[in-house]
Write a protein that holds these residues in place. Sequence first.
Motif, PDB file in Angstrom:
ATOM      1  N   ASP A  14       0.263   3.353 -10.682  1.00  0.00           N
ATOM      2  CA  ASP A  14       0.302   4.820 -10.691  1.00  0.00           C
ATOM      3  C   ASP A  14       1.592   5.400 -10.107  1.00  0.00           C
ATOM      4  OD1 ASP A  14      -2.291   4.856 -11.776  1.00  0.00           O
ATOM      5  OD2 ASP A  14      -3.210   4.825  -9.786  1.00  0.00           O
ATOM      6  N   GLY A  15       2.744   4.857 -10.538  1.00  0.00           N
ATOM      7  CA  GLY A  15       4.021   5.405 -10.098  1.00  0.00           C
ATOM      8  C   GLY A  15       4.432   5.020  -8.695  1.00  0.00           C
ATOM      9  N   MET A  16       3.674   4.147  -8.059  1.00  0.00           N
ATOM     10  CA  MET A  16       3.997   3.677  -6.718  1.00  0.00           C
ATOM     11  C   MET A  16       4.175   2.161  -6.750  1.00  0.00           C
ATOM     12  SD  MET A  16       4.061   6.410  -4.879  1.00  0.00           S
ATOM     13  CE  MET A  16       4.016   5.871  -3.172  1.00  0.00           C
ATOM     14  N   ALA A  17       5.014   1.654  -5.885  1.00  0.00           N
ATOM     15  CA  ALA A  17       5.232   0.211  -5.794  1.00  0.00           C
ATOM     16  C   ALA A  17       4.991  -0.239  -4.362  1.00  0.00           C
ATOM     17  CB  ALA A  17       6.658  -0.135  -6.202  1.00  0.00           C
ATOM     18  N   LEU A  18       4.285  -1.357  -4.220  1.00  0.00           N
ATOM     19  CA  LEU A  18       4.148  -2.003  -2.921  1.00  0.00           C
ATOM     20  C   LEU A  18       5.301  -2.982  -2.834  1.00  0.00           C
ATOM     21  CD1 LEU A  18       2.565  -2.505  -0.312  1.00  0.00           C
ATOM     22  CD2 LEU A  18       1.282  -4.267  -1.549  1.00  0.00           C
ATOM     23  N   VAL A  19       6.146  -2.839  -1.806  1.00  0.00           N
ATOM     24  CA  VAL A  19       7.314  -3.697  -1.665  1.00  0.00           C
ATOM     25  C   VAL A  19       7.262  -4.459  -0.349  1.00  0.00           C
ATOM     26  CG1 VAL A  19       8.763  -2.219  -3.124  1.00  0.00           C
ATOM     27  CG2 VAL A  19       8.769  -1.869  -0.649  1.00  0.00           C
ATOM     28  N   ASP A  20       7.929  -5.603  -0.342  1.00  0.00           N
ATOM     29  CA  ASP A  20       8.049  -6.439   0.846  1.00  0.00           C
ATOM     30  C   ASP A  20       9.522  -6.493   1.220  1.00  0.00           C
ATOM     31  OD1 ASP A  20       8.330  -8.511   2.680  1.00  0.00           O
ATOM     32  OD2 ASP A  20       6.860  -9.790   1.702  1.00  0.00           O
ATOM     33  N   ALA A  21       9.846  -5.936   2.372  1.00  0.00           N
ATOM     34  CA  ALA A  21      11.222  -5.931   2.869  1.00  0.00           C
ATOM     35  C   ALA A  21      11.261  -6.771   4.141  1.00  0.00           C
ATOM     36  CB  ALA A  21      11.685  -4.512   3.152  1.00  0.00           C
ATOM     37  N   SER A  22      11.655  -8.016   4.008  1.00  0.00           N
ATOM     38  CA  SER A  22      11.748  -8.938   5.147  1.00  0.00           C
ATOM     39  C   SER A  22      10.431  -9.057   5.899  1.00  0.00           C
ATOM     40  CB  SER A  22      12.858  -8.500   6.101  1.00  0.00           C
ATOM     41  OG  SER A  22      14.092  -8.490   5.447  1.00  0.00           O
ATOM     42  N   GLY A  23       9.329  -9.085   5.163  1.00  0.00           N
ATOM     43  CA  GLY A  23       8.012  -9.248   5.764  1.00  0.00           C
ATOM     44  C   GLY A  23       7.266  -7.954   6.034  1.00  0.00           C
ATOM     45  N   ALA A  24       7.952  -6.836   6.004  1.00  0.00           N
ATOM     46  CA  ALA A  24       7.305  -5.533   6.207  1.00  0.00           C
ATOM     47  C   ALA A  24       6.921  -4.979   4.843  1.00  0.00           C
ATOM     48  CB  ALA A  24       8.241  -4.575   6.924  1.00  0.00           C
ATOM     49  N   LYS A  25       5.640  -4.746   4.640  1.00  0.00           N
ATOM     50  CA  LYS A  25       5.170  -4.204   3.362  1.00  0.00           C
ATOM     51  C   LYS A  25       4.958  -2.702   3.497  1.00  0.00           C
ATOM     52  CE  LYS A  25       3.093  -8.333   1.452  1.00  0.00           C
ATOM     53  NZ  LYS A  25       3.160  -9.360   2.470  1.00  0.00           N
ATOM     54  N   PRO A  38       6.018  -6.821 -10.575  1.00  0.00           N
ATOM     55  CA  PRO A  38       6.010  -7.686  -9.392  1.00  0.00           C
ATOM     56  C   PRO A  38       7.050  -8.799  -9.554  1.00  0.00           C
ATOM     57  CG  PRO A  38       3.774  -7.191 -10.045  1.00  0.00           C
ATOM     58  CD  PRO A  38       4.679  -6.650 -11.136  1.00  0.00           C
ATOM     59  N   GLY A  39       7.770  -9.070  -8.472  1.00  0.00           N
ATOM     60  CA  GLY A  39       8.831 -10.070  -8.501  1.00  0.00           C
ATOM     61  C   GLY A  39      10.211  -9.474  -8.653  1.00  0.00           C
ATOM     62  N   ASP A  40      10.290  -8.221  -9.157  1.00  0.00           N
ATOM     63  CA  ASP A  40      11.580  -7.536  -9.249  1.00  0.00           C
ATOM     64  C   ASP A  40      12.071  -7.215  -7.841  1.00  0.00           C
ATOM     65  OD1 ASP A  40      11.539  -7.514 -12.023  1.00  0.00           O
ATOM     66  OD2 ASP A  40      10.830  -5.449 -12.168  1.00  0.00           O
ATOM     67  N   TYR A  41      13.380  -7.063  -7.712  1.00  0.00           N
ATOM     68  CA  TYR A  41      13.972  -6.612  -6.456  1.00  0.00           C
ATOM     69  C   TYR A  41      14.502  -5.202  -6.668  1.00  0.00           C
ATOM     70  CZ  TYR A  41      13.635 -11.249  -4.461  1.00  0.00           C
ATOM     71  OH  TYR A  41      13.153 -12.433  -3.969  1.00  0.00           O
ATOM     72  N   VAL A  42      14.337  -4.361  -5.648  1.00  0.00           N
ATOM     73  CA  VAL A  42      14.780  -2.971  -5.730  1.00  0.00           C
ATOM     74  C   VAL A  42      15.526  -2.572  -4.463  1.00  0.00           C
ATOM     75  CG1 VAL A  42      12.922  -2.199  -7.280  1.00  0.00           C
ATOM     76  CG2 VAL A  42      12.565  -2.118  -4.816  1.00  0.00           C
ATOM     77  N   MET A  43      16.338  -1.539  -4.589  1.00  0.00           N
ATOM     78  CA  MET A  43      16.966  -0.895  -3.444  1.00  0.00           C
ATOM     79  C   MET A  43      16.126   0.335  -3.131  1.00  0.00           C
ATOM     80  SD  MET A  43      19.403  -1.061  -1.228  1.00  0.00           S
ATOM     81  CE  MET A  43      20.346  -2.379  -1.978  1.00  0.00           C
ATOM     82  N   VAL A  44      15.700   0.458  -1.875  1.00  0.00           N
ATOM     83  CA  VAL A  44      14.825   1.555  -1.452  1.00  0.00           C
ATOM     84  C   VAL A  44      15.593   2.467  -0.505  1.00  0.00           C
ATOM     85  CG1 VAL A  44      12.693   2.146  -0.237  1.00  0.00           C
ATOM     86  CG2 VAL A  44      12.780   0.088  -1.665  1.00  0.00           C
ATOM     87  N   HIS A  45      15.508   3.763  -0.768  1.00  0.00           N
ATOM     88  CA  HIS A  45      16.115   4.770   0.108  1.00  0.00           C
ATOM     89  C   HIS A  45      15.140   5.926   0.254  1.00  0.00           C
ATOM     90  CE1 HIS A  45      19.010   7.357   2.018  1.00  0.00           C
ATOM     91  NE2 HIS A  45      18.796   8.279   1.086  1.00  0.00           N
TER      92      HIS A  45
END
Length: 68
Positions: A14-25, A38-45
């Motif tokens: 639904d337009g949201m992504a759960l991401v894992d950044a160095s262990g922090a979800k 899932p499995g893609d890498y993204v830049m988050v700001h």
Amino acid sequence: MCVGLSARVVGVKDGMALVDASGAKREVSAELLDELEPGDYVMVHAGIAIAKISGDDDAEAENIIGLL
């Protein structure tokens, strides 16, 4: 200066992504990106996935962070 964080996508719904950044979800907006999976890498700001990046880009970002 803008600060972005690289993260691996764990799930998308639904337009949201759960991401894992160095262990922090965390949940971020995925509205700006098409075909995010899932499995893609993204830049988050500021809570928004702003760009897809490669796994190599993610590893390079992690190395730079380790030097700071």
